[in-house]
Motif scaffolding. Structure first.
Motif, PDB file in Angstrom:
ATOM      1  N   ARG B 155       0.830  -1.209   0.000  1.00 56.91           N
ATOM      2  CA  ARG B 155       0.000   0.000   0.000  1.00 56.91           C
ATOM      3  C   ARG B 155       0.860   1.252   0.000  1.00 56.91           C
ATOM      4  NH1 ARG B 155      -5.264   0.937   3.341  1.00 56.91           N
ATOM      5  NH2 ARG B 155      -3.722   1.380   4.923  1.00 56.91           N
ATOM      6  N   VAL B 160      -0.796  -2.047  -4.627  1.00 59.20           N
ATOM      7  CA  VAL B 160      -2.016  -2.837  -4.479  1.00 59.20           C
ATOM      8  C   VAL B 160      -2.821  -2.723  -5.775  1.00 59.20           C
ATOM      9  CG1 VAL B 160      -4.186  -3.024  -3.222  1.00 59.20           C
ATOM     10  CG2 VAL B 160      -2.065  -2.583  -1.992  1.00 59.20           C
ATOM     11  N   VAL B 239      -3.964  -9.227  -2.650  1.00 61.93           N
ATOM     12  CA  VAL B 239      -3.498  -7.957  -3.211  1.00 61.93           C
ATOM     13  C   VAL B 239      -4.383  -7.434  -4.342  1.00 61.93           C
ATOM     14  CG1 VAL B 239      -1.890  -8.707  -5.021  1.00 61.93           C
ATOM     15  CG2 VAL B 239      -1.317  -6.736  -3.591  1.00 61.93           C
TER      16      VAL B 239
END
Lengths: 324, 300
Positions: B155, B160, B239
């Motif tokens: 992140r 992501v 993810v």
């Protein structure tokens, strides 16, 4: 092995004399690179990409996980406050940690012996030549190639309470319908059964490779001495497979402790959390509960447990080096 | 088991039936061999049953899939379920995503590992031993367990829901460096020396001599990495949330419920998703078997 074709332009005759390596500029650098770069030994350039990936994607999460485990970080944002060992104290008192760790342990305890014994039996049955052996090998190994989602889709259909093939067959021999995925004991049984079906092929191939390494002469000599098949099995084959079994045992322990995929997809950890493994609890806390800090602490404790087992693996592994 | 040694009268001599080119390993009379074959065939049947049932369900008309007691054949064969599944399009997208991810993971893993392994085997420099020790230590790290911090890191890095976010965390394979180093060390040094005297640089020697000589092991590990990446569920599941980026295993998990009770379609999707690797196995059986044998030594 044939000698590979090496295209070598016949150039400067002086190249054969003097120190060889130091004269050549590194292959990955053009002549325009600054002299300082050119002096870096070629080995560094060869190692660099791997080491960078290693540092960023393996070492950084390890460090980040440790740091985060001391904070009450939330996935919703912000690092949160430093809580010291608070997360670790909490996990020791958390019933869900205890019960999901117990589920993982139960899963490991049930599945590991089966995954070893079934693989061994399969390998012993099929390592000699026989009609249709290729088909048997394919049948045993193929499930391992199937994505886990496909495995669970097929088995959810097979294990269905109302129209499932398995309950249909049980019905055929007069046994009542079983609620395979909806009742705690049956659900764990189903999960173990599916896991054995799916992954036993890997261990099977390991055993098959080991069996092929046993010298023919041992069996011939013992036949001459009058040993029968059972004696050969228990006196020659099984003792010689001991190291392979040790290796499979440790690989299997580590894989089983990390179980998540098939359980999550088959039962979502249910019914009533009775099959939820520790990794799913970590996932629940982190991604559903958004408590990244606490989730990291559980991960880290679990990480250390697996690390200890993996150290045993490394010992087995390095002892085995020679036979690769 | 302590029976007196029986002197076998029909000793295991290569019989003329041509099925046993090498002398049998175990002394088993004919009956024993038949029993072994029957047992092996029974297990094979049980192991194939789930796939056969999926296949049988997938070619039934939807209305007949839930017949009870279960029937292997319906009133007619139909490819309707396959047509439905393929026309929805998602499956094709996920199939392409899986291919992109698996190919990228395989190429990056094998090349970076091979480069590193070659340096550890042949190209000394200051600090090399320390780096190698670090690599070996990485073998025992159970990567999946640290998925929460890894996600947090992705992140921060903005990865992501990107291909790179799926791919890069899967490419670090210290065990492969360890295995390849062993094989590179076995390449005769004379060949490399000769090439070097002829003016070949290190990169050239690596690509033109070392890699071709190690082709069998490279093929084995490549296919093994490919299978692992193709089938990987956990990390891509964590993810990605964008359906356009999902790999096959993740995408299927998300629609499993969407198919609801349309079992023929569900099983058609399962069959289609299982097919690529089964075909690959049929083509690369030898390499895969070798890959498992090698990977067993390095952990997986």
């Amino acid at each position: 092995m044939s000698t590979p074709a090496v295209h070598t332009p016949a150039q400067g005759t002086g190249a054969t004399s003097g120190p060889r390596a130091s004269r050549r500029p590194s292959p990955r650098l053009s002549l325009h690179s600054p002299p300082a770069l050119r002096r870096i030994p070629p080995g560094v350039w060869f190692v660099a990409p791997f080491i960078v990936l290693y540092l960023v994607f393996l070492l950084t999460p390890i460090a980040l996980g440790l740091v985060t485990s001391f904070f009450n970080t939330s996935l919703a944002g912000g690092t949160g406050d430093f809580v010291g060992l608070g997360n670790y104290r909490e996990l020791l008192a958390d019933d869900a940690v205890a019960s999901s760790a117990a589920n993982t342990l139960r899963f490991t305890l049930y599945s590991t012996p089966l995954l070893i014994v079934v693989a061994l039996v399969m390998a012993l049955l099929t390592h000699r030549n026989m009609p249709a052996r290729w088909l048997f090998r394919l049948a045993y190994f193929m499930p391992f190639l199937v994505p886990v989602t496909v495995v669970t889709m097929i088995w959810t259909w097979l294990l269905g309470t109302d129209f499932g093939l398995i309950n249909g067959m049980l019905d055929g021999i007069g046994l009542g319908p079983v609620n395979w995925l909806g009742e705690p004991a049956a659900a764990m049984t189903s999960v173990v059964m599916v896991t054995v079906w799916w992954t036993v092929g890997f261990n099977y191939l390991l055993y098959l490779a080991a069996l092929q390494g046993i010298p023919e002469e041992l069996y011939e000599a013992s036949s001459i001495d009058g040993a029968n098949a059972w004696q050969q099995l228990f006196r020659i084959t099984l003792p010689l497979l001991r190291r392979t079994t040790g290796l499979i045992l440790v690989l299997q322990l580590i894989a089983s402790l990390k179980v998540f995929d098939q359980i999550y997809l088959l039962t979502s950890g249910g019914p009533n959390f009775s099959t939820r493994p520790i990794l799913e609890y970590i996932y629940d806390v982190g991604f559903t509960g958004l408590r990244i800090g606490y989730s990291s602490a559980i991960s880290y404790a679990f990480f250390l447990v697996i690390l200890v087992i993996a150290l045993i693996q490394l010992r087995l592994f390095s002892r085995k080096e020679g036979s690769a | 088991m302590m029976s007196a040694p029986t002197v076998p009268l029909d000793t295991p001599r290569p019989t003329g039936d041509g099925r046993l080119p090498s002398p049998p390993r175990l002394f088993t009379p004919r009956l024993g061999r038949v029993c072994i074959w029957v047992a092996a065939a029974l297990i094979a049947f049980v192991w194939l049953l789930p796939m056969l049932w999926a296949l049988a369900t997938s070619v039934k008309p939807e209305a007949e899939t839930t017949a009870y007691p279960p029937e292997w054949t319906a009133s007619r064969f139909t490819g309707e379920a396959y047509r439905q599944v393929l026309s929805q399009g998602d499956l094709v997208v996920w199939f392409l995503n899986s291919t992109i991810v698996a190919v990228a993971v395989t190429v990056i893993t094998v090349i970076t590992s091979a480069w590193a392994a070659y340096a550890f085997a042949r190209l000394p420099f200051r600090g090399r031993n320390a780096l190698y020790a670090l690599t070996i230590a990485g073998i025992i790290v159970p990567a999946n367990v640290l998925v929460v911090p890894l996600f947090q890191q992705m992140r921060i890095m903005g990865m992501v829901d990107t291909y790179w976010g799926i791919i890069l965390p899967q490419v670090v394979a210290p065990a492969m460096v360890f295995i390849l180093k062993k094989f590179f060390e076995a390449v005769p040094r004379e060949l490399e020396d000769a090439a070097q005297m002829d003016g070949a640089g290190r990169g050239r020697i690596f690509w033109m001599i070392v890699m071709p000589l190690c082709r069998p092991i490279l093929a084995a590990v490549s296919i093994f990495v490919f299978i692992g990446a193709w089938n990987n569920f956990f990390w891509p599941f964590i993810v990605t949330s964008d359906p356009d980026l999902m790999t096959l295993p993740v995408g299927l998990a998300n629609v499993q419920n969407a198919f609801g009770v349309r079992y023929a379609q569900l099983m058609a999707a399962a069959v289609l998703a299982a097919l690529p690797l089964v075909l690959i196995f049929l083509f690369f059986q030898r390499q895969i078997v070798r890959g498992v044998a090698t990977a067993g030594l390095g952990g997986n």
